[in-house]
Write a protein that holds these residues in place. Structure first.
Motif, PDB file in Angstrom:
ATOM      1  N   VAL A  35      16.694  65.947   8.332  1.00 61.30           N
ATOM      2  CA  VAL A  35      16.569  67.202   7.340  1.00 61.30           C
ATOM      3  C   VAL A  35      16.983  67.189   5.846  1.00 61.30           C
ATOM      4  CG1 VAL A  35      15.978  68.046   9.741  1.00 61.30           C
ATOM      5  CG2 VAL A  35      18.576  67.772   8.788  1.00 61.30           C
ATOM      6  N   MET A  36      16.638  67.602   4.783  1.00 61.89           N
ATOM      7  CA  MET A  36      17.264  68.027   4.083  1.00 61.89           C
ATOM      8  C   MET A  36      18.683  69.931   4.255  1.00 61.89           C
ATOM      9  SD  MET A  36      17.419  67.462   0.863  1.00 61.89           S
ATOM     10  CE  MET A  36      15.651  67.343   0.128  1.00 61.89           C
ATOM     11  N   THR A  37      19.899  69.816   3.765  1.00 62.74           N
ATOM     12  CA  THR A  37      20.325  70.187   4.330  1.00 62.74           C
ATOM     13  C   THR A  37      21.189  70.437   2.322  1.00 62.74           C
ATOM     14  OG1 THR A  37      22.267  68.242   4.586  1.00 62.74           O
ATOM     15  CG2 THR A  37      21.388  69.440   6.163  1.00 62.74           C
ATOM     16  N   ALA A  38      22.496  71.146   2.558  1.00 65.57           N
ATOM     17  CA  ALA A  38      23.074  71.700   1.625  1.00 65.57           C
ATOM     18  C   ALA A  38      24.097  73.097   1.925  1.00 65.57           C
ATOM     19  CB  ALA A  38      21.959  72.715   0.829  1.00 65.57           C
ATOM     20  N   VAL A 298      23.873  71.646  11.211  1.00 66.42           N
ATOM     21  CA  VAL A 298      24.269  70.797  11.365  1.00 66.42           C
ATOM     22  C   VAL A 298      25.559  70.930  12.370  1.00 66.42           C
ATOM     23  CG1 VAL A 298      24.276  67.497  11.458  1.00 66.42           C
ATOM     24  CG2 VAL A 298      22.814  69.381   9.901  1.00 66.42           C
ATOM     25  N   THR A 299      25.646  70.423  13.923  1.00 70.64           N
ATOM     26  CA  THR A 299      27.332  70.701  14.097  1.00 70.64           C
ATOM     27  C   THR A 299      26.846  68.755  14.944  1.00 70.64           C
ATOM     28  OG1 THR A 299      27.321  72.229  14.443  1.00 70.64           O
ATOM     29  CG2 THR A 299      28.410  71.642  15.673  1.00 70.64           C
ATOM     30  N   ASP A 300      28.723  68.213  14.433  1.00 69.34           N
ATOM     31  CA  ASP A 300      27.785  66.554  15.425  1.00 69.34           C
ATOM     32  C   ASP A 300      26.519  66.379  15.818  1.00 69.34           C
ATOM     33  OD1 ASP A 300      30.562  67.198  15.951  1.00 69.34           O
ATOM     34  OD2 ASP A 300      30.201  68.190  17.872  1.00 69.34           O
ATOM     35  N   ILE A 331      20.675  73.871   7.169  1.00 67.96           N
ATOM     36  CA  ILE A 331      19.027  72.988   7.006  1.00 67.96           C
ATOM     37  C   ILE A 331      17.992  73.665   5.958  1.00 67.96           C
ATOM     38  CG2 ILE A 331      17.270  72.143   8.060  1.00 67.96           C
ATOM     39  CD1 ILE A 331      18.833  71.398  10.807  1.00 67.96           C
ATOM     40  N   THR A 332      17.340  73.098   5.219  1.00 63.37           N
ATOM     41  CA  THR A 332      16.848  73.921   3.629  1.00 63.37           C
ATOM     42  C   THR A 332      15.530  73.501   3.873  1.00 63.37           C
ATOM     43  OG1 THR A 332      17.407  72.496   2.430  1.00 63.37           O
ATOM     44  CG2 THR A 332      19.138  74.072   2.403  1.00 63.37           C
ATOM     45  N   LEU A 333      15.275  72.383   4.560  1.00 65.06           N
ATOM     46  CA  LEU A 333      13.501  71.988   5.075  1.00 65.06           C
ATOM     47  C   LEU A 333      13.711  71.352   6.496  1.00 65.06           C
ATOM     48  CD1 LEU A 333      11.371  72.008   2.931  1.00 65.06           C
ATOM     49  CD2 LEU A 333      12.078  69.461   2.017  1.00 65.06           C
ATOM     50  N   THR A 335      12.908  73.568   8.575  1.00 66.02           N
ATOM     51  CA  THR A 335      13.620  74.424   9.989  1.00 66.02           C
ATOM     52  C   THR A 335      12.682  75.005  11.156  1.00 66.02           C
ATOM     53  OG1 THR A 335      13.021  76.501   8.727  1.00 66.02           O
ATOM     54  CG2 THR A 335      15.458  75.674   8.468  1.00 66.02           C
ATOM     55  N   HIS A 336      10.867  75.264  10.760  1.00 65.13           N
ATOM     56  CA  HIS A 336       9.962  75.512  11.687  1.00 65.13           C
ATOM     57  C   HIS A 336       9.902  74.238  12.484  1.00 65.13           C
ATOM     58  CE1 HIS A 336       7.938  72.875   8.486  1.00 65.13           C
ATOM     59  NE2 HIS A 336       7.329  73.177   9.627  1.00 65.13           N
ATOM     60  N   LEU A 337      10.294  72.988  13.100  1.00 66.36           N
ATOM     61  CA  LEU A 337      10.471  72.496  13.486  1.00 66.36           C
ATOM     62  C   LEU A 337      11.299  71.668  14.076  1.00 66.36           C
ATOM     63  CD1 LEU A 337       8.473  69.710  11.297  1.00 66.36           C
ATOM     64  CD2 LEU A 337       7.902  71.276  12.829  1.00 66.36           C
ATOM     65  N   LEU A 338      12.207  72.866  14.271  1.00 66.96           N
ATOM     66  CA  LEU A 338      13.877  72.339  14.845  1.00 66.96           C
ATOM     67  C   LEU A 338      14.119  73.474  16.277  1.00 66.96           C
ATOM     68  CD1 LEU A 338      16.207  72.662  11.893  1.00 66.96           C
ATOM     69  CD2 LEU A 338      15.177  70.947  12.871  1.00 66.96           C
ATOM     70  N   GLU A 339      14.376  72.470  17.101  1.00 69.33           N
ATOM     71  CA  GLU A 339      15.158  73.172  18.799  1.00 69.33           C
ATOM     72  C   GLU A 339      16.092  72.911  19.023  1.00 69.33           C
ATOM     73  OE1 GLU A 339      12.768  75.131  20.146  1.00 69.33           O
ATOM     74  OE2 GLU A 339      10.891  74.039  19.314  1.00 69.33           O
ATOM     75  N   PRO A 340      17.078  73.899  19.015  1.00 73.39           N
ATOM     76  CA  PRO A 340      18.475  74.055  20.014  1.00 73.39           C
ATOM     77  C   PRO A 340      18.923  72.710  20.283  1.00 73.39           C
ATOM     78  CG  PRO A 340      17.775  76.118  20.067  1.00 73.39           C
ATOM     79  CD  PRO A 340      16.341  75.087  20.000  1.00 73.39           C
ATOM     80  N   GLY A 341      19.985  71.911  19.401  1.00 72.75           N
ATOM     81  CA  GLY A 341      20.649  70.557  20.252  1.00 72.75           C
ATOM     82  C   GLY A 341      19.505  69.004  19.559  1.00 72.75           C
ATOM     83  N   MET A 342      18.600  69.600  18.730  1.00 69.70           N
ATOM     84  CA  MET A 342      17.982  67.871  18.581  1.00 69.70           C
ATOM     85  C   MET A 342      17.978  67.129  17.223  1.00 69.70           C
ATOM     86  SD  MET A 342      13.610  67.994  16.379  1.00 69.70           S
ATOM     87  CE  MET A 342      13.541  68.902  17.521  1.00 69.70           C
ATOM     88  N   ALA A 343      18.546  66.445  17.963  1.00 67.57           N
ATOM     89  CA  ALA A 343      19.574  65.072  16.996  1.00 67.57           C
ATOM     90  C   ALA A 343      18.655  65.254  15.767  1.00 67.57           C
ATOM     91  CB  ALA A 343      18.969  63.616  17.910  1.00 67.57           C
TER      92      ALA A 343
END
Length: 349
Positions: A35-38, A298-300, A331-333, A335-343
């Motif tokens: 993922v892209m972050t900022a 992003v946490t841990d 996460i800036t890119l 996000t529509h594919l993420l789920e809580p706790g996903m690595a």
């Protein structure tokens, strides 16, 4: 005749069986999503800039106490007036007719009372001579009291009509300044209809219209000819106006410049509370799949959602209110594919 089994198959068969029997190979976890972050950046401004209007602390509506047609308007907006000065005048014809009708009713009630009073006197004489019974006296006494009450009512109605005639002249209740006027000659107005406002106090204050979602700040400044005037919250509306979706607030001034005219528009800067400070994020970072818009951090090494409130949107970015710290990694890119706790694995630009 049996054909010889290939040597290569004999060598690879044990390896395939070993792979099938290896639990680590069967339960291998999927690779983290890239993922892209900022870093979350708050908006530089912690103040809210609005336009404010100079108002008098006390403004009394100007209105007639009776209905009628306006015959004359003698004031203009912004004009200073003295106590007792004539502001508006109604056409007195109808009010004068009301006085004449009330006087006629009073005369009729007085004549009726005199007639019953004379009858009462005659009845008393006849009773003394025993020509009529005591019952006749009671009946005359009843008519006498009724006629007297009718006269009292006629007197009150005449007094009310005479007061209404004086109300045709609308005067200033105190010294002050007419802040606005709405009535025009020829206009028919009802009793109590607002025709303007009279600013009766010397003390001025600043009136602003705040966005409905912002609690009125306690302090701020107003720019008056390059001179900053310190503001302090004096009062605020309990709820937003349903039409404009704004909340009115009034701020008192620490000083009262003599040149500060009522109705003047000033630039006002209000200090926002900490909870009202906002952040600007790329539009792609805003995820609106849930019940409330959210950002992902992003946490841990795992993605976690955080609810936010949207203030405004444009084609490239979104202005939000959030409780996330200013240095949080979002996460800036994707996000529509993420789920809580996903690595996830960060890929910084």
């Amino acid at each position: 005749m049996l054909r010889p089994f290939p040597l290569l198959a004999l060598v690879s068969l044990p390896l395939w069986l070993a792979a099938c029997s290896d639990p680590a190979a069967q339960n291998s976890a999927p690779a983290p999503r890239v993922v892209m972050t900022a870093t979350l950046q708050p908006l530089n401004q912690s103040t809210l800039t609005l336009t404010g209007v100079v108002r008098a602390r006390n403004e009394v509506p100007v209105a007639f106490q009776v209905s009628g047609r306006i015959a004359e308007r003698l004031v203009e907006a912004g004009q200073p007036v003295k106590q007792g000065q004539l502001l508006y005048r109604l056409d007195p014809k109808d009010l004068a007719e009301s006085v004449r009708v009330a006087k006629a009713a009073q005369a009729a009630a007085r004549a009726s009372l005199q007639t019953v009073q004379a009858e009462k006197h005659r009845t008393e004489q006849l009773i003394k001579q025993r020509f009529v019974s005591e019952q006749a006296k009671d009946q005359v006494e009843l008519r006498f009291n009724e006629a007297k009450a009718n006269l009292d009512r006629a007197n009150a109605q005449l007094q009310q009509a005479e007061h209404g005639l004086t109300y045709a002249n609308l005067t200033a209740g105190s010294d002050g300044v007419i802040t606005d006027v709405t009535g025009e000659p020829g206009q028919v107005v009802a009793a109590g209809q607002r025709l303007g406002a009279l600013a009766t106090a010397q003390q001025s204050e600043i009136e602003v219209q705040l966005p409905e979602h912002i609690q009125p700040p306690q302090s701020g400044t107003a720019d008056f000819a390059g001179q900053p005037l310190q503001l302090k919250l004096r009062s605020a509306a309990g709820s937003a106006d349903s039409a404009s979706l704004t909340r009115q607030a009034r701020y008192s001034l620490d000083v009262q410049p003599a040149e500060l005219a009522l109705g003047r528009v000033l630039a006002v800067q209000l200090q926002l509370p900490a909870q009202e400070q906002r952040v600007l994020v790329p539009l792609a970072a805003l995820d609106e799949r849930g019940q409330q818009p959210q950002l992902w951090t992003v946490t841990d090494g795992k993605a976690q959602p955080h609810a936010v409130q949207v203030v405004s949107l444009n084609a490239q970015s979104a202005t939000l209110r959030t409780e996330l710290a200013a240095d949080s990694r979002i996460i800036t890119l994707g996000t529509h594919l993420l789920e809580p706790g996903m690595a996830v694995q960060e890929l910084q630009p």
